[in-house]
Motif scaffolding. Structure first.
Motif, PDB file in Angstrom:
ATOM      1  N   GLY A  16      -6.949   3.842  -0.529  1.00 38.95           N
ATOM      2  CA  GLY A  16      -7.753   4.225   0.622  1.00 38.95           C
ATOM      3  C   GLY A  16      -9.189   4.543   0.261  1.00 38.95           C
ATOM      4  N   PRO A  71      -7.586  -1.965   5.751  1.00 36.78           N
ATOM      5  CA  PRO A  71      -8.347  -0.726   5.559  1.00 36.78           C
ATOM      6  C   PRO A  71      -9.743  -0.774   6.171  1.00 36.78           C
ATOM      7  N   TYR A 103     -10.900   1.861   8.871  1.00 35.41           N
ATOM      8  CA  TYR A 103     -12.038   2.679   8.469  1.00 35.41           C
ATOM      9  C   TYR A 103     -13.149   2.609   9.507  1.00 35.41           C
TER      10      TYR A 103
END
Length: 208
Positions: free
Chosen positions: A37, A121, A125
């Motif tokens: 992450g 991601p 994000y």
């Protein structure tokens, strides 16, 4: 401070040894982003994984923001290359035909599938980062424009516009939430493609 607050500028490596180190840095950054992450994407973590000193990063970019955007740009180049190669194949088919519509849907779903590990991601994000969200909006609008040209006569073509938005939204939601989104069972990519194709064909079959 958000990683995406500064886009930075990449200073390209000139020597072979420096290029190899930079490749390892980008690879390490990608592995961390995908596996751990964005919170884990730090200079020290990347240096440890890539086996380089911090100076190897700072020589190329201005800190973690610059590294993030260097990674983003390098990965998006791959996304665009996959997408455009498939769109070129779709363009060879007769406009307005079932075959053209199917090929367009296949192009978008295949692009998302092949680059899912990076897009997952990044899309998630972007929901909490306004700068990345703005970049994503630009990319999405460019894709909408391209799809409208492939499916119809352009952005003013309502059926093409509706279909383009539908395809994108479905692919983005799948990238964000996985293959069990709104379903108790996993939906394979072939089933996903078939469902989007049915929806696209139905929209073009309608004269409304």
């Amino acid at each position: 401070m958000s990683i995406a607050e500064s886009t930075g500028t990449v200073r390209p490596p000139m020597q072979e040894r420096s290029r190899e180190a930079w490749d390892r840095i980008l690879e390490a950054a990608l592995e961390i982003l995908i596996g751990e992450g964005r919170a884990s994407l730090t200079i020290s973590a990347v240096c440890s994984r890539a086996k380089v000193a911090p100076t190897a990063i700072y020589a190329r970019v201005d800190g973690i923001a610059g590294l993030f955007w260097a990674l983003y740009e390098s990965q998006m180049e791959g996304v665009f290359a996959t997408q455009e190669a498939l769109f070129t194949q779709a363009e060879a088919l007769e406009p307005g035909t079932k075959e053209r519509i199917d090929a367009v849907v296949r192009a978008v779903t295949t692009t998302f599938r092949e680059h899912e590990s990076f897009l997952h991601p990044i899309i998630n994000y972007s929901a909490s980062d306004p700068v990345l969200q703005a970049r994503g909006a630009e990319t999405s609008f460019a894709l909408t424009t391209r799809l409208c040209g492939l499916l119809g006569t352009g952005l003013a073509d309502q059926r093409a516009y509706d279909t383009a938005r539908m395809i994108q939204q479905e692919c983005i939601l799948r990238a964000m939430y996985g293959d069990t989104w709104l379903s108790p069972e996993s939906e394979s990519y072939e089933d996903f493609f078939a469902r989007l194709t049915r929806m696209a064909q139905a929209r073009f079959a309608s004269q409304a």
